[in-house]
Motif scaffolding. Sequence first.
Motif, PDB file in Angstrom:
ATOM      1  N   ARG A   1     -13.032   9.338   4.595  1.00  0.00           N
ATOM      2  CA  ARG A   1     -13.818  10.430   5.202  1.00  0.00           C
ATOM      3  C   ARG A   1     -12.991  11.589   5.737  1.00  0.00           C
ATOM      4  O   ARG A   1     -13.258  12.739   5.420  1.00  0.00           O
ATOM      5  CB  ARG A   1     -14.725   9.891   6.307  1.00  0.00           C
TER       6      ARG A   1
ATOM      7  N   GLY B   1     -21.236   5.929   8.653  1.00  0.00           N
ATOM      8  CA  GLY B   1     -22.126   6.499   7.636  1.00  0.00           C
ATOM      9  C   GLY B   1     -22.347   7.982   7.872  1.00  0.00           C
ATOM     10  O   GLY B   1     -22.332   8.784   6.921  1.00  0.00           O
ATOM     11  N   GLU B   2     -22.555   8.348   9.127  1.00  0.00           N
ATOM     12  CA  GLU B   2     -22.758   9.772   9.439  1.00  0.00           C
ATOM     13  C   GLU B   2     -21.499  10.583   9.126  1.00  0.00           C
ATOM     14  O   GLU B   2     -21.580  11.709   8.627  1.00  0.00           O
ATOM     15  CB  GLU B   2     -23.125   9.934  10.921  1.00  0.00           C
TER      16      GLU B   2
ATOM     17  N   GLN C   1     -19.414   9.899   6.808  1.00  0.00           N
ATOM     18  CA  GLN C   1     -19.345  10.053   5.352  1.00  0.00           C
ATOM     19  C   GLN C   1     -20.261  11.186   4.886  1.00  0.00           C
ATOM     20  O   GLN C   1     -19.882  11.991   4.041  1.00  0.00           O
ATOM     21  CB  GLN C   1     -19.751   8.740   4.679  1.00  0.00           C
TER      22      GLN C   1
ATOM     23  N   SER D   1     -19.203   5.524  -1.058  1.00  0.00           N
ATOM     24  CA  SER D   1     -20.158   4.516  -0.578  1.00  0.00           C
ATOM     25  C   SER D   1     -19.488   3.477   0.308  1.00  0.00           C
ATOM     26  O   SER D   1     -20.153   2.601   0.848  1.00  0.00           O
ATOM     27  CB  SER D   1     -20.839   3.821  -1.756  1.00  0.00           C
TER      28      SER D   1
ATOM     29  N   LEU E   1     -20.964   2.144   3.717  1.00  0.00           N
ATOM     30  CA  LEU E   1     -22.314   2.668   3.937  1.00  0.00           C
ATOM     31  C   LEU E   1     -23.351   1.544   3.864  1.00  0.00           C
ATOM     32  O   LEU E   1     -23.206   0.602   3.086  1.00  0.00           O
ATOM     33  CB  LEU E   1     -22.664   3.723   2.884  1.00  0.00           C
ATOM     34  N   SER E   2     -24.409   1.693   4.674  1.00  0.00           N
ATOM     35  CA  SER E   2     -25.524   0.757   4.574  1.00  0.00           C
ATOM     36  C   SER E   2     -26.258   1.007   3.255  1.00  0.00           C
ATOM     37  O   SER E   2     -26.024   2.015   2.579  1.00  0.00           O
ATOM     38  CB  SER E   2     -26.478   0.974   5.744  1.00  0.00           C
TER      39      SER E   2
ATOM     40  N   MET F   1     -28.146   4.293   3.478  1.00  0.00           N
ATOM     41  CA  MET F   1     -27.249   5.445   3.407  1.00  0.00           C
ATOM     42  C   MET F   1     -26.753   5.651   1.980  1.00  0.00           C
ATOM     43  O   MET F   1     -26.644   6.779   1.500  1.00  0.00           O
ATOM     44  CB  MET F   1     -26.042   5.233   4.326  1.00  0.00           C
ATOM     45  N   THR F   2     -26.444   4.532   1.300  1.00  0.00           N
ATOM     46  CA  THR F   2     -25.981   4.639  -0.077  1.00  0.00           C
ATOM     47  C   THR F   2     -27.065   5.264  -0.953  1.00  0.00           C
ATOM     48  O   THR F   2     -26.773   6.092  -1.829  1.00  0.00           O
ATOM     49  CB  THR F   2     -25.600   3.245  -0.622  1.00  0.00           C
TER      50      THR F   2
ATOM     51  N   LEU G   1     -27.099   8.972  -0.357  1.00  0.00           N
ATOM     52  CA  LEU G   1     -25.958   9.586  -1.030  1.00  0.00           C
ATOM     53  C   LEU G   1     -26.213   9.712  -2.538  1.00  0.00           C
ATOM     54  O   LEU G   1     -25.949  10.757  -3.142  1.00  0.00           O
ATOM     55  CB  LEU G   1     -24.715   8.729  -0.782  1.00  0.00           C
TER      56      LEU G   1
END
Lengths: 288, 246
Positions: B101, B150-151, B153, B174, B177-178, B181-182, B185
């Motif tokens: 990130r 995640g945020e 990313q 990814s 990431l949850s 979230m994935t 994305l």
Amino acid sequence: MTAFWTLQVLNALQHAALLFLIAAGLSVSFGLMGFVNLAHGALYMLGAFIGISVAAQTGFWVALIAAPLAVSAIGALLYLCLLGRVARLGPMPQVLVSFGLVFIATELVRIVWGDIPLVLDPSAALAGRVDLAGATYPVYRLFVICIGAAMAAALWLGVNRTNLGAALRASVENPGMARAIGIRTERMFLLVFTLGAGLAGLGGVVAAPITAANPGMAVSALIPALIVTVIGGMGNIAGAALGALIVAGIEVFGAVLFPAASAVLIYAALAVALIWRPEGLLVAKGAR
Amino acid sequence: MKARHRPRDRCCGRSMMLDVIDLTAAYGHAQVLHGLSLRLEAGRIHSLLGRNGAGKTTTLRRIMGLLPHQQGRILFAGDEITGWPTPRIARAGIGYVPEGREVFTALTVRENLTLAGRIGSGDWTIDRVMQQFPGLHPRLDAPAAVLSGGEQQMLSVARALMTSPRLLLLDEPSEGLSVQMTAVLRDVLVALRDQGMTILLVEQDVGLATKLADDVTLMSRGRHCWAGTAAEFAQAAGVRRRYLGA
């Protein structure tokens, strides 16, 4: 008795203001470029001597502006011709070359201005003393405190509240990523170096009426400024300000309370700081 | 003065966004890339696959100019960008989302975005990236340091978009990431591709990478070893087994 302590507090603040002006540039170029620029002491000295020469021609107020500008230009030139390249080579070349510049500058000052300490007369508007909480204090020294505080505030706002400051913080934290979003970090380095040189020059000309300008001041100013940088943490304005207050406080109150030990107290503080928080009290986030 | 190359700008009727030719790269004495070639067609998602240590991250860093230039050439939209300094490459229109990130934690979310937006053409504004990542909107004035992984990313992708890139390089987006979230994305990347952006995706999750990709390049030990469309890759079970163990 209150008057006595008021005086000591004011003395500490005035001393801190000068230390801050010298240490700010040192700290930020340290944090941004990892550059230990010992020539900073020489820039401070040049500020004092150039200020004295300009003041002799045109008066104090012009010197107050012209000396920092001249020293900025000298700093920028040194950076472009020499120090910018040396900065990439690692600590040993940095220390050797920048300390070599201190010797060269010291000899040049001896040749141009001589060995006798020179005093700068401040403007008549800043002469005299004022009453403060029962003590009388020189107006000029209050002026120095104000300049230090104003510069600290302006720098803090510039770094923390402007786009340019955000670019600077990003470059300190992660130079590679800063470049990857298009920030030209080499320009950032030049800008910071020039600004830091100007601040050291301002420190020199402001100090000249208090401590007479002499060729030894490059080295004598450098050591406490380095201690300020180490104690305060490199790469941030708040750290340089806090470090300056701590070092000035120890020097002034140490001389009053423990006169016998006063000469070694700041070194003891340095040792304590290095053991307790070797990274400095305030560290720029992500700075390495 | 080097002659400016515009070779094969339109090969087979499709326009090339990135053409990497025989690229080498090293960290100090450790040679990581040994002559990698990679061709990206404009407006497509291209997955770069390979085992750990194959040189995928190094490839992206090298394209971005973050490693010293050695040998090989890089052409971007027909311009020779070989050896350019990183800020110039970013300004030419390549956005970079690094592994891990690397958001600026000393800055707020808004500062991260504004700073990147200074080199953008203005196509991407904070409002527009917020439409892609509505989850970031309430965090605009928070320091990036307090965001969840995640945020961060999302912010890293949003930051790259603010530079208004024509080509987006993503390294393991990814990771960490949850599932939700994935999915966000994935939708964003597809939407970007449909708007005409070219995407080079390095992704450990081979399932995600192949589901998204239009084209695939496989690399092994610092070299390309297979390239083709996603459909061809799906057929090539032998290649997958040999180079990915999958």
